[in-house]
Design an enzyme around this catalytic site. Structure first.
Site, PDB file in Angstrom:
ATOM      1  N   SER A  21       5.271 101.380 -14.457  1.00 59.41           N
ATOM      2  CA  SER A  21       5.682 102.514 -13.635  1.00 59.41           C
ATOM      3  C   SER A  21       5.188 102.363 -12.192  1.00 59.41           C
ATOM      4  O   SER A  21       5.573 101.414 -11.521  1.00 59.41           O
ATOM      5  CB  SER A  21       5.182 103.802 -14.316  1.00 59.41           C
ATOM      6  OG  SER A  21       5.735 104.937 -13.731  1.00 59.41           O
ATOM      7  N   ASP A  53      15.781 106.486 -19.309  1.00 57.01           N
ATOM      8  CA  ASP A  53      14.591 106.733 -18.485  1.00 57.01           C
ATOM      9  C   ASP A  53      14.969 107.683 -17.338  1.00 57.01           C
ATOM     10  O   ASP A  53      15.761 107.328 -16.465  1.00 57.01           O
ATOM     11  CB  ASP A  53      14.096 105.379 -17.924  1.00 57.01           C
ATOM     12  CG  ASP A  53      12.761 105.490 -17.217  1.00 57.01           C
ATOM     13  OD1 ASP A  53      12.447 106.582 -16.711  1.00 57.01           O
ATOM     14  OD2 ASP A  53      12.046 104.475 -17.155  1.00 57.01           O
ATOM     15  N   HIS A  74      10.897 106.848 -20.313  1.00 56.56           N
ATOM     16  CA  HIS A  74      10.008 106.150 -19.377  1.00 56.56           C
ATOM     17  C   HIS A  74       8.757 105.577 -20.060  1.00 56.56           C
ATOM     18  O   HIS A  74       7.996 104.841 -19.450  1.00 56.56           O
ATOM     19  CB  HIS A  74       9.604 107.141 -18.274  1.00 56.56           C
ATOM     20  CG  HIS A  74       8.992 106.487 -17.068  1.00 56.56           C
ATOM     21  ND1 HIS A  74       9.672 105.572 -16.275  1.00 56.56           N
ATOM     22  CD2 HIS A  74       7.757 106.598 -16.517  1.00 56.56           C
ATOM     23  CE1 HIS A  74       8.890 105.169 -15.297  1.00 56.56           C
ATOM     24  NE2 HIS A  74       7.711 105.764 -15.426  1.00 56.56           N
TER      25      HIS A  74
HETATM   26  C1  MLT Z   1       6.411 106.086  -8.612  1.00 59.55           C
HETATM   27  O1  MLT Z   1       6.148 107.064  -7.946  1.00 59.55           O
HETATM   28  O2  MLT Z   1       5.918 104.972  -8.449  1.00 59.55           O
HETATM   29  C2  MLT Z   1       7.426 106.287  -9.692  1.00 59.55           C
HETATM   30  O3  MLT Z   1       8.032 107.511  -9.564  1.00 59.55           O
HETATM   31  C3  MLT Z   1       6.857 106.126 -11.043  1.00 59.55           C
HETATM   32  C4  MLT Z   1       5.762 107.115 -11.283  1.00 59.55           C
HETATM   33  O4  MLT Z   1       6.027 108.219 -11.728  1.00 59.55           O
HETATM   34  O5  MLT Z   1       4.637 106.762 -11.052  1.00 59.55           O
END
Ligand code: MLT
Length: 202
Positions: A102, A152, A183
């Site tokens: 992520s 996701d 996700h």
């Molecule tokens: C981010 O902000 O890098 C993406 O949205 C993934 C997350 O939720 O961290």
């Protein structure tokens, strides 16, 4: 940067750079290293940004909207930190494979977009496109694994496809493992990543 370094039994195996998701820390992905390459050294880093107390690797303006200036600053910071860590722990800077989930996958993607030869390869679990409209350096022959969920909500399937295309266009060897999931990081996805790693580097 706050981190954990664990020296592996085999210094020839790529060093795993572990990068957690939002709200995680440097402990989170340690179990993955045992599944992917148990003999590798591991450098697991905590993101330097806090969002309501949750560690991240760079700031965002809202869900899915990145603060580009901070993304660039933090990407450079992580790249510099890798160099420092290589000197301090005596590992080969050119033998590092990132494993990110992520937000951690997004900064790993950003390393590939901004710093040529910063990584030997990358395992990206649920990454997004880190930036658009820039020239990406050559990634000729560089292995990249992407784990993605068809459902996701944070990284929609079309964005995974866009990232795959952007990386392939500059020569990366990209493999995408799709699951009918959201996700979350699944065990089967990590197993597929481990297979990929074995095929490329073990
Ligand atoms: C981010 O902000 O890098 C993406 O949205 C993934 C997350 O939720 O961290």
């Amino acid at each position: 940067m706050k981190h954990i370094f664990r020296k592996g039994n085999d210094e020839k195996k790529p060093v795993l750079l572990l990068l957690h998701g939002t709200g995680g820390n440097e402990e989170d992905l340690l179990p993955l290293s045992g599944m992917i390459s148990p003999e590798s050294s591991v450098l697991s880093v905590r993101g330097n940004v806090l969002e309501n107390g949750m560690p991240r690797f760079f700031r965002r303006l809202s869900e899915g909207v990145f603060d580009e200036a901070d993304l660039i600053f933090r990407t450079n910071e992580l790249n510099d930190f890798l160099q420092e860590a290589a000197e301090r722990y005596n590992f080969d800077r050119d033998n590092v494979v990132a494993v990110g989930y992520s937000n951690g996958a997004n900064i790993a993607g950003s390393m590939l977009f901004h710093h040529e030869k910063s990584l030997k390869g990358a395992i990206l679990h649920h990454p997004m496109v880190p930036r658009r409209g820039i020239e990406i350096p050559s990634l000729a022959g560089l292995p990249v694994f992407i784990g993605a969920g068809k459902n996701d909500p944070i990284c929609p399937a079309h964005e995974t496809e866009e990232l795959e295309q952007m990386l392939s266009q500059v020569g990366a060897k990209v493999e995408v493992k799709w699951e009918q999931m959201g996700h979350q990081l699944t065990r089967s996805e990590v197993e597929a990543a481990a297979e990929f790693f074995k095929k490329e580097w073990l």
